[in-house]
Design a protein around this motif. Structure first.
Motif, short mmCIF file in Angstrom:
data_model
loop_
_atom_site.label_atom_id
_atom_site.label_comp_id
_atom_site.label_asym_id
_atom_site.label_seq_id
_atom_site.Cartn_x
_atom_site.Cartn_y
_atom_site.Cartn_z
N PRO A 1 0.82 -1.21 0.00
CA PRO A 1 0.00 0.00 0.00
C PRO A 1 0.86 1.26 0.00
N VAL A 2 0.48 2.23 -0.81
CA VAL A 2 1.15 3.52 -0.87
C VAL A 2 0.08 4.60 -0.85
N ILE A 3 0.20 5.55 0.05
CA ILE A 3 -0.80 6.61 0.20
C ILE A 3 -0.56 7.70 -0.85
N VAL A 4 -1.61 8.09 -1.56
CA VAL A 4 -1.56 9.22 -2.49
C VAL A 4 -2.76 10.11 -2.19
N LEU A 5 -2.50 11.33 -1.72
CA LEU A 5 -3.55 12.27 -1.34
C LEU A 5 -3.55 13.45 -2.29
N GLY A 6 -4.74 13.94 -2.64
CA GLY A 6 -4.83 15.13 -3.46
C GLY A 6 -5.58 14.89 -4.75
N THR A 7 -5.85 15.98 -5.46
CA THR A 7 -6.53 15.93 -6.75
C THR A 7 -5.71 16.73 -7.76
N GLY A 8 -6.05 16.57 -9.03
CA GLY A 8 -5.36 17.32 -10.07
C GLY A 8 -4.29 16.49 -10.77
N ASP A 9 -3.59 17.15 -11.68
CA ASP A 9 -2.63 16.46 -12.55
C ASP A 9 -1.49 15.82 -11.78
N ILE A 10 -0.96 16.54 -10.78
CA ILE A 10 0.19 16.00 -10.05
C ILE A 10 -0.21 14.76 -9.27
N ALA A 11 -1.37 14.81 -8.61
CA ALA A 11 -1.84 13.65 -7.85
C ALA A 11 -2.05 12.45 -8.78
N GLU A 12 -2.64 12.71 -9.95
CA GLU A 12 -2.86 11.62 -10.90
C GLU A 12 -1.53 11.04 -11.39
N ALA A 13 -0.55 11.91 -11.60
CA ALA A 13 0.77 11.43 -12.03
C ALA A 13 1.40 10.55 -10.97
N ARG A 14 1.23 10.92 -9.69
CA ARG A 14 1.78 10.12 -8.60
C ARG A 14 1.07 8.75 -8.53
N ARG A 15 -0.24 8.75 -8.75
CA ARG A 15 -0.98 7.48 -8.74
C ARG A 15 -0.49 6.57 -9.86
N ARG A 16 -0.28 7.13 -11.04
CA ARG A 16 0.21 6.32 -12.16
C ARG A 16 1.60 5.77 -11.86
N LEU A 17 2.43 6.59 -11.22
CA LEU A 17 3.78 6.15 -10.89
C LEU A 17 3.76 4.97 -9.93
N VAL A 18 2.91 5.06 -8.91
CA VAL A 18 2.79 3.96 -7.93
C VAL A 18 2.28 2.70 -8.62
N GLU A 19 1.26 2.84 -9.45
CA GLU A 19 0.71 1.67 -10.14
C GLU A 19 1.71 1.07 -11.11
N ARG A 20 2.49 1.91 -11.75
CA ARG A 20 3.51 1.42 -12.70
C ARG A 20 4.53 0.54 -11.98
N ALA A 21 4.81 0.85 -10.71
CA ALA A 21 5.76 0.06 -9.93
C ALA A 21 5.08 -1.08 -9.19
N GLY A 22 3.79 -1.31 -9.45
CA GLY A 22 3.09 -2.44 -8.85
C GLY A 22 2.52 -2.18 -7.49
N GLY A 23 2.55 -0.92 -7.02
CA GLY A 23 2.01 -0.61 -5.70
C GLY A 23 0.50 -0.47 -5.71
N GLU A 24 -0.10 -0.55 -4.52
CA GLU A 24 -1.54 -0.37 -4.37
C GLU A 24 -1.81 1.04 -3.86
N VAL A 25 -2.52 1.83 -4.64
CA VAL A 25 -2.79 3.22 -4.28
C VAL A 25 -3.88 3.28 -3.22
N ILE A 26 -3.61 3.97 -2.11
CA ILE A 26 -4.57 4.20 -1.04
C ILE A 26 -4.83 5.70 -0.97
N GLY A 27 -6.09 6.10 -1.14
CA GLY A 27 -6.43 7.52 -1.18
C GLY A 27 -6.88 8.11 0.13
N ASP A 28 -6.82 7.34 1.22
CA ASP A 28 -7.24 7.82 2.53
C ASP A 28 -6.10 7.64 3.51
#
Length: 261
Positions: A15-42
């Motif tokens: 699990p990797v926490i990603v908080l926020g909205t907008g382009d930067i937050a989405e880029a961070r989510r894609r980065l985590v998923e690309r490395a096989g991590g599970e995105v947690i938004g809370d």
């Protein structure tokens, strides 16, 4: 002195926490998923799940600081977008030649500069680089059999992977030459002592040959006035032997570089 310690984190399935909205937050989510991590938004859920890394990408300064401090107090390393003073780690520009990864960082000074460097390197490094890494990994047993001594093995690989060598990483055909090199390539195990007289105390004044020798030496014998900036260009595990001006150290096994100031 380096401002950051570069590390590669294995986050696949974690699990990797990603908080926020907008382009930067989405880029961070894609980065985590690309490395096989599970995105947690809370944040609370991520803390409960045992997350070790978090990305905070709030536009609001107060929200960014509040979430950063909360996560940090929970023992989580945090990257806070556009606020380097709040970051426990930075996100580098990534050049992907999997399993070879190059991470380019500027300490948060300029993401644009990191990107420009990545694009330059993209043009230099062939797509076959990852394949070369894979065949080298698969040849570990054969390498140990050919060169049982670790020092001999490293020197042979240094020679083969050097510019123009049989396994030159910038040559797209290198991966296909591994078997032939193992069967009859040069062993590169000869002991040697090479003396380098420095032109200045600036490491940028090292010639390409001098820099290559420093990077492959087993032992660095250096006079007192040789600066740390020069010594830092050597392998981290190379032995370092202080010598008096004009003194010649005894020949050791492997490649010994004598640095004169």
């Amino acid at each position: 002195m380096i401002a950051h310690l570069p590390l590669f984190h294995r986050i696949a399935g974690q699990p990797v926490i990603v908080l926020g909205t907008g382009d930067i937050a989405e880029a961070r989510r894609r980065l985590v998923e690309r490395a096989g991590g599970e995105v947690i938004g809370d944040a609370a859920q991520g803390i409960d799940r045992g997350a070790r890394l978090a990305f905070v990408a709030h536009a609001d300064e107060a929200d960014a600081r509040a979430d950063t401090l909360r996560l940090r107090h929970a023992g989580i390393l945090v990257n806070t977008a556009d606020r380097p003073e709040l970051c426990d780690f930075i996100v580098p520009a990534i050049l992907d030649r999997a399993p070879v990864l190059l991470a380019i960082g500027t300490g948060g000074a300029s993401a644009g500069l990191a990107k420009a460097l990545r694009l330059r390197l993209e043009a230099l490094l062939p797509s076959s680089l990852g394949r070369l890494a894979e065949v080298l990994a698969g040849a570990r047993a054969a390498l140990r059999a050919r060169w049982p001594d670790a020092g001999d093995r490293r020197r042979a690989l240094d020679a083969a992977l050097g510019q123009g060598g049989a396994l030159d990483p910038l040559d797209p055909a290198s991966a296909g030459r591994l078997d032939g090199w193992l069967a009859g390539g040069p062993d590169g195990t000869r002991d040697a002592m090479v003396e380098i007289v420095l032109a200045s105390t600036d490491p940028e004044d090292l010639t390409l040959r001098q820099a290559r020798l420093l990077g492959s030496a087993d032992c660095i014998a250096h006079e007192p006035r040789v600066p740390a900036a020069i010594l830092d260009r050597a392998r981290a595990d190379a032995a370092r032997v202080p010598i008096a001006p004009g003194e010649t150290p005894p020949l050791r096994a492997g490649l010994v570089i004598v640095l004169r100031s």
